[in-house]
Design a protein around this motif. Structure first.
Motif, short mmCIF file in Angstrom:
data_model
loop_
_atom_site.label_atom_id
_atom_site.label_comp_id
_atom_site.label_asym_id
_atom_site.label_seq_id
_atom_site.Cartn_x
_atom_site.Cartn_y
_atom_site.Cartn_z
N PRO A 293 74.32 66.12 58.15
CA PRO A 293 73.23 66.30 59.10
C PRO A 293 71.92 65.79 58.50
CG PRO A 293 73.84 68.39 58.12
CD PRO A 293 74.88 67.40 57.67
N GLU A 294 70.95 65.55 59.34
CA GLU A 294 69.68 64.98 58.89
C GLU A 294 69.04 65.79 57.77
OE1 GLU A 294 65.26 63.82 60.68
OE2 GLU A 294 66.84 64.58 62.01
N THR A 295 69.15 67.11 57.84
CA THR A 295 68.50 67.96 56.84
C THR A 295 69.17 67.90 55.49
OG1 THR A 295 69.80 69.83 57.66
CG2 THR A 295 67.58 69.56 58.54
N GLN A 296 70.36 67.29 55.39
CA GLN A 296 71.03 67.18 54.10
C GLN A 296 71.10 65.73 53.60
OE1 GLN A 296 74.46 70.34 55.06
NE2 GLN A 296 74.41 69.77 52.91
N ARG A 297 70.56 64.81 54.38
CA ARG A 297 70.56 63.42 53.93
C ARG A 297 69.47 63.21 52.88
NH1 ARG A 297 70.94 60.94 60.05
NH2 ARG A 297 73.09 61.62 60.47
N PRO A 298 69.70 62.25 51.96
CA PRO A 298 68.65 61.98 50.97
C PRO A 298 67.41 61.41 51.65
CG PRO A 298 70.40 60.35 50.85
CD PRO A 298 70.89 61.41 51.79
N LEU A 299 66.24 61.77 51.13
CA LEU A 299 65.00 61.23 51.67
C LEU A 299 64.85 59.77 51.25
CD1 LEU A 299 62.67 64.25 50.98
CD2 LEU A 299 63.52 63.51 53.19
N PRO A 300 64.16 58.97 52.04
CA PRO A 300 63.94 57.56 51.69
C PRO A 300 63.23 57.44 50.34
CG PRO A 300 63.34 57.94 53.97
CD PRO A 300 63.57 59.28 53.36
#
Length: 300
Positions: A293-300
């Motif tokens: 999910p978006e909240t667990q993806r690495p930040l850019p």
């Protein structure tokens, strides 16, 4: 798969830097609220963002954690005795270590009470290298429960000094590596791969190498690719979501967040080449980012 089990990765909060309730229950979509992270304010499916859940919830959480600890100590002691009897039979110790993991991991998840949804269960009986993201102590319980019989873990060699757990890990014939320097680490990986191939075993490893503090995916280390190149086993990704909300790093408060374990289809490594190690690491990291999910993806 709902009652199948997995690997005996024996670890508690002190050695997580080493290496389901009702599995058919669906995860309900939670309300969206605004929280702040490194990238600014954004919507997030997280009703557990506030650490202050009240004293009743805190007491229930403490009771569950203490019950987990005591229960795990009992099963660990029992299986340690079994392992000692089986010292002349190394593979049988691996099998018993897996049974320990199935029983203990399933029991601990039942005590914690988090609803768990399992997807892609048809891929959980492959002889393979299983990899998993890591953001919570609960990941350990899930891995213990859900990786198949005949699976060994990899931990740094110092795990043997952790009372009871470390000794059971060694008795269960799991693998240890020397991380004192890069050369020793690579050689240890080669020895681990040879042991896996020789004994027709599967392997479980956390490619991030440590636990994420906020649930976001960390960069992958190269060890799992070296193991794949040496063993030519396929890689089966296990994508865990929600565990960082249920039990956060540095916290002793367990919340009833819904969890998902998703097995992705096996990825063949038969044609992988040593010259492309960085490309394979990046490919697997992107695959995880796509399924988190978006909240667990690495930040850019």
């Amino acid at each position: 798969m709902e009652n199948s089990g997995g690997g005996a990765l024996l670890r508690n909060r002190r050695f997580e830097s080493f290496l389901n309730t009702s599995s058919g229950q669906s995860v309900e979509e939670t309300p969206r609220i605004l929280v702040k992270d490194e990238s600014g304010e954004r919507p997030r499916n997280d009703v557990y963002a506030d650490d202050d859940d009240g004293w009743v919830s805190a007491i229930v959480s403490w009771v569950r954690i203490v019950t987990c600890f005591v229960s795990m100590m009992v099963t660990t002691f029992v299986w340690a005795l079994i392992m000692i009897v089986l010292i002349p039979w190394p593979y049988e110790r691996v099998r018993q270590g897996n049974i320990y993991g199935h029983v203990t991991g399933r029991m601990l998840m039942w005590i914690l009470g988090n609803p768990v949804k399992i997807e892609g269960a048809e891929y959980n009986n492959e002889r393979a290298i299983y990899i998993s993201n890591h953001a919570s102590p609960i990941d350990i319980f899930l891995i213990m429960w859900l990786t198949p019989t005949g699976t060994v873990g990899i931990a740094k060699k110092e795990i043997i000094w952790y009372p009871l757990f470390g000794q059971l890990y060694v008795l269960a014939n799991h693998l240890r590596i020397d991380r004192s320097n890069p050369t020793a680490a690579i050689e240890s990986m080669k020895e681990a791969a040879r042991a896996v191939v020789k004994n027709n075993l599967s392997l479980i490893i956390f490619p991030e190498g440590t636990r994420s503090k906020n649930g976001r995916l960390l960069p992958f280390k190269k060890g799992f690719v070296h193991l794949a190149l040496q063993s030519r086993l396929p890689i089966v990704p296990m994508v865990l979501t929600g565990t960082h909300l249920a039990w956060r790093k540095g916290s002793l408060h367990v919340r009833p967040a819904p969890l998902t374990v998703k097995y992705l289809p096996p990825i063949s490594t038969e044609n992988w080449k040593p010259d492309n190690i960085d490309d394979y690491v990046e490919m697997m990291h992107k695959l995880y980012a796509e399924h988190l999910p978006e909240t667990q993806r690495p930040l850019p």
